[in-house]
Design a protein around this motif. Structure first.
Motif, PDB file in Angstrom:
ATOM      1  N   PHE A 129      -1.536  42.944 -82.924  1.00 14.31           N
ATOM      2  CA  PHE A 129      -2.841  43.212 -83.580  1.00 14.31           C
ATOM      3  C   PHE A 129      -3.103  44.419 -84.420  1.00 14.31           C
ATOM      4  N   ASP A 130      -2.021  45.059 -84.875  1.00 16.01           N
ATOM      5  CA  ASP A 130      -2.103  46.406 -85.368  1.00 16.01           C
ATOM      6  C   ASP A 130      -2.823  46.306 -86.668  1.00 16.01           C
ATOM      7  N   ALA A 131      -2.507  45.137 -87.324  1.00 15.26           N
ATOM      8  CA  ALA A 131      -2.936  44.974 -88.778  1.00 15.26           C
ATOM      9  C   ALA A 131      -4.559  45.162 -88.674  1.00 15.26           C
ATOM     10  N   VAL A 132      -5.084  44.579 -87.885  1.00 14.44           N
ATOM     11  CA  VAL A 132      -6.637  44.327 -87.767  1.00 14.44           C
ATOM     12  C   VAL A 132      -7.206  45.900 -87.693  1.00 14.44           C
ATOM     13  N   ARG A 133      -6.752  46.523 -86.701  1.00 15.77           N
ATOM     14  CA  ARG A 133      -7.262  48.101 -86.532  1.00 15.77           C
ATOM     15  C   ARG A 133      -6.943  48.901 -87.842  1.00 15.77           C
ATOM     16  N   GLU A 134      -5.657  48.529 -88.191  1.00 10.23           N
ATOM     17  CA  GLU A 134      -5.249  49.612 -89.404  1.00 10.23           C
ATOM     18  C   GLU A 134      -5.686  49.082 -90.875  1.00 10.23           C
ATOM     19  N   ASP A 135      -5.743  47.872 -91.179  1.00 12.48           N
ATOM     20  CA  ASP A 135      -6.240  47.284 -92.549  1.00 12.48           C
ATOM     21  C   ASP A 135      -7.443  46.392 -92.484  1.00 12.48           C
ATOM     22  N   GLY A 136      -7.920  46.070 -91.606  1.00 15.60           N
ATOM     23  CA  GLY A 136      -8.955  45.102 -91.254  1.00 15.60           C
ATOM     24  C   GLY A 136      -8.514  43.636 -91.582  1.00 15.60           C
ATOM     25  N   LEU A 137      -9.446  42.664 -91.784  1.00 12.34           N
ATOM     26  CA  LEU A 137      -8.976  41.289 -91.898  1.00 12.34           C
ATOM     27  C   LEU A 137      -8.457  41.270 -93.361  1.00 12.34           C
ATOM     28  N   ARG A 138      -7.436  40.688 -93.302  1.00 12.57           N
ATOM     29  CA  ARG A 138      -6.643  40.466 -94.907  1.00 12.57           C
ATOM     30  C   ARG A 138      -6.592  38.712 -95.181  1.00 12.57           C
ATOM     31  N   ARG A 139      -7.022  38.437 -96.336  1.00 10.02           N
ATOM     32  CA  ARG A 139      -6.821  37.004 -96.512  1.00 10.02           C
ATOM     33  C   ARG A 139      -5.525  36.757 -96.879  1.00 10.02           C
ATOM     34  N   VAL A 140      -4.985  35.364 -96.563  1.00 10.00           N
ATOM     35  CA  VAL A 140      -3.862  34.823 -97.082  1.00 10.00           C
ATOM     36  C   VAL A 140      -3.279  35.158 -98.389  1.00 10.00           C
ATOM     37  N   ALA A 141      -4.495  34.722 -99.221  1.00 12.16           N
ATOM     38  CA  ALA A 141      -4.143  34.992-100.777  1.00 12.16           C
ATOM     39  C   ALA A 141      -4.039  36.246-101.178  1.00 12.16           C
ATOM     40  N   ASP A 142      -4.335  37.236-100.098  1.00  8.28           N
ATOM     41  CA  ASP A 142      -4.004  38.584-100.914  1.00  8.28           C
ATOM     42  C   ASP A 142      -2.793  39.032-100.369  1.00  8.28           C
ATOM     43  N   LEU A 143      -1.854  38.528 -99.639  1.00  4.27           N
ATOM     44  CA  LEU A 143      -0.533  38.954 -99.038  1.00  4.27           C
ATOM     45  C   LEU A 143       0.242  38.102 -99.684  1.00  4.27           C
ATOM     46  N   VAL A 144       0.135  37.111-100.473  1.00  2.00           N
ATOM     47  CA  VAL A 144       1.349  36.250-101.004  1.00  2.00           C
ATOM     48  C   VAL A 144       1.329  36.321-102.579  1.00  2.00           C
ATOM     49  N   GLY A 145       2.524  36.440-103.282  1.00  2.00           N
ATOM     50  CA  GLY A 145       2.602  36.545-104.679  1.00  2.00           C
ATOM     51  C   GLY A 145       2.368  34.856-105.123  1.00  2.00           C
ATOM     52  N   GLU A 146       1.700  35.136-106.340  1.00  2.00           N
ATOM     53  CA  GLU A 146       1.026  33.802-107.127  1.00  2.00           C
ATOM     54  C   GLU A 146       0.341  33.008-105.890  1.00  2.00           C
ATOM     55  N   ALA A 147      -0.676  33.510-105.823  1.00  2.00           N
ATOM     56  CA  ALA A 147      -1.925  33.244-104.794  1.00  2.00           C
ATOM     57  C   ALA A 147      -2.556  31.949-105.421  1.00  2.00           C
ATOM     58  N   ASP A 148      -2.453  31.905-106.830  1.00  2.00           N
ATOM     59  CA  ASP A 148      -2.861  30.576-107.213  1.00  2.00           C
ATOM     60  C   ASP A 148      -2.421  28.998-107.035  1.00  2.00           C
ATOM     61  N   LYS A 149      -1.077  29.542-106.487  1.00  2.00           N
ATOM     62  CA  LYS A 149      -0.411  28.374-106.163  1.00  2.00           C
ATOM     63  C   LYS A 149      -0.810  27.750-104.560  1.00  2.00           C
ATOM     64  N   LEU A 150      -1.559  28.680-103.759  1.00  2.00           N
ATOM     65  CA  LEU A 150      -1.757  28.367-102.517  1.00  2.00           C
ATOM     66  C   LEU A 150      -3.014  27.041-102.572  1.00  2.00           C
ATOM     67  N   ALA A 151      -2.841  26.249-101.636  1.00  2.00           N
ATOM     68  CA  ALA A 151      -3.837  25.144-101.237  1.00  2.00           C
ATOM     69  C   ALA A 151      -5.079  25.989-101.200  1.00  2.00           C
ATOM     70  N   GLU A 152      -6.229  25.644-101.978  1.00  2.00           N
ATOM     71  CA  GLU A 152      -7.491  26.229-101.865  1.00  2.00           C
ATOM     72  C   GLU A 152      -8.009  26.421-100.437  1.00  2.00           C
ATOM     73  N   GLU A 153      -7.638  25.406 -99.606  1.00  2.00           N
ATOM     74  CA  GLU A 153      -8.440  25.639 -98.187  1.00  2.00           C
ATOM     75  C   GLU A 153      -7.529  26.605 -97.397  1.00  2.00           C
ATOM     76  N   LEU A 154      -6.443  27.316 -98.023  1.00  2.00           N
ATOM     77  CA  LEU A 154      -5.789  28.348 -97.204  1.00  2.00           C
ATOM     78  C   LEU A 154      -5.911  29.784 -97.632  1.00  2.00           C
ATOM     79  N   ARG A 155      -6.521  29.907 -98.740  1.00  3.38           N
ATOM     80  CA  ARG A 155      -6.803  31.117 -99.504  1.00  3.38           C
ATOM     81  C   ARG A 155      -7.356  32.005 -98.787  1.00  3.38           C
ATOM     82  N   ASP A 156      -8.764  31.723 -98.065  1.00  2.00           N
ATOM     83  CA  ASP A 156      -9.540  32.477 -97.189  1.00  2.00           C
ATOM     84  C   ASP A 156      -9.300  32.528 -95.795  1.00  2.00           C
TER      85      ASP A 156
END
Length: 403
Positions: free
Chosen positions: A56-83
């Motif tokens: 769980f290092d990512a939470v301590r170091e970077d906080g909570l990150r959305r899936v939409a912020d970690l993938v390219g072309e986030a607009d292609k993500l299903a809307e229910e997955l983005r957050d």
């Protein structure tokens, strides 16, 4: 990847106290609305160091990150997955296996890979809640170490211990799994991880395999036992000789074919007498006249045992490289038995539907019994760290784990 202030919650106030990372209400807003999850993250939090299976290092170091912020072309993500929120990683030995993803609305934890087309991002169930995830992980790690709720299993080995441990671990998972049932990763953990308890310590070998274990698994007719006349003078390691006489090896171990056509040759004899047109003596590894060839793993890889120490190695013909395979003949036999058992379990429970997780579970189980077989740390100047069994397990195209 850079993000805006509204995309990722500021991690500067994440608190690491007593080995747990907790989050404030502000850090959880607006993406985590599930009340029980908010309470858990505020009070118990997440283990700051994770453990053998979670990180769980990512939470301590970077906080909570959305899936939409970690993938390219986030607009292609299903809307229910983005957050959905990436909170860490599911681990296997020395590397991350999959990303852990939290649904802030339901509290469910899933896993995924961030590659390929984000429009086809696949989430696999892992736990109905953070609390369940940590309980599942704790039980699995305690069983492996014979501590905590599984402390009574210290020193217990054999079929009975395997069966009881499997049922006990399953009971923990079922208690906290919820209506959806036990997710595949934990189901295979309950079925496969206890197999590491099939045999206790041996005399001169790592394991004391039950005498008829291989007979029961492969059929008595499929096991080859040797006589002293079959052994070349170079095989002086008595525990290995005794194992080959009394326990034997399967003639067909799927990934290993025992050579029963001729008396066991040294690697030098095999290459100069049987394969005389294919190799020169300069291409053979140092000490090849003390390496006894038992058969082959795949057509171009010989399985050999060091006649003096009993160490089992793999000699690759294409690159003429000698690598560690198993600590000794007993852990080689365990590996072949484990692979055969897994195929039977897959036929019954369809474990290979989650192939990557199955491969990781197999490697972790083997590593518990025989670390040498899985540890990529070089053991010599010529050892490149490549290990046969983990690579074979992970090769989905090769399909070693399919029933």
């Amino acid at each position: 990847m850079s993000t805006t202030d509204t995309d990722v919650i500021d991690a500067t106030h994440a608190t690491d106290v007593g080995g747990a990372v907790t989050l404030t209400d502000a850090e959880m807003d607006p993406h985590i609305t599930h009340a029980a999850t908010r309470r858990w993250l505020a009070d118990q939090g997440l283990p700051s160091g994770g453990g053998a299976l979670l990180r769980f290092d990512a939470v301590r170091e970077d906080g909570l990150r959305r899936v939409a912020d970690l993938v390219g072309e986030a607009d292609k993500l299903a809307e229910e997955l983005r957050d959905h929120l990436v909170i860490g990683a599911l681990r296997t030995l020395d590397r991350d296996l999959e990303s852990l993803v939290l649904d802030g609305a339901t509290g469910e934890v899933t896993t995924t890979y961030f590659y390929g087309n984000p429009g086809h991002l696949d989430l696999a169930p892992l736990a109905p809640s953070l609390e369940a995830l940590l309980r599942f992980t704790e039980a699995t790690e305690e069983l492996a170490a014979s501590r905590g709720q599984f402390a009574s299993y210290e020193g217990r080995f054999g079929q009975k211990a395997v069966g009881e441990a499997s049922r006990a671990l399953s009971a923990v998972f079922e208690e906290h799994a919820g209506d959806a049932g036990v997710p595949p990763y934990w189901k295979m953990a309950a079925l496969i991880r206890p197999l590491a308890r099939i045999a206790g310590p041996g005399d001169g070998l790592v394991l004391d395999l039950p005498r008829r274990l291989l007979d029961e698994e492969f059929g008595a007719a499929g096991i080859m036992r040797f006589e002293d006349v079959d052994f070349p003078p170079a095989l002086t390691h008595e525990p290995t000789r005794r194992f080959l006489r009394e326990v034997g090896l399967p003639e067909d171990g799927y990934m290993f074919q025992l050579d029963t056509e001729v008396p066991l040759p040294t690697l030098t004899e095999y290459c100069t007498d049987i394969r005389c047109d294919d190799f020169t003596t300069d291409e053979l590894p140092l000490g090849s006249d003390h390496l006894i060839r038992l058969g082959h793993l795949i057509e171009d890889t010989s399985l050999v045992v060091d006649g003096a120490t009993g160490t089992v190695l793999a000699w690759s013909e294409p690159d003429t490289t000698l690598r560690p395979l198993n600590t000794d003949i007993s852990t080689l036999a365990f590996t072949l038995w484990l692979l055969h058992r897994e195929k039977s379990l897959d036929a019954e429970h369809d474990l290979s539907a989650a192939y990557e997780q199955l491969a990781a579970t197999m490697t972790e189980t083997l590593a518990q019994v025989d670390p040498v077989a899985c540890d990529p740390t070089p053991l010599s100047a010529t050892d490149d760290g490549w290990r046969y069994w983990p690579e074979i397990f992970e090769d989905q195209a090769g399909g070693a784990l399919y029933a």
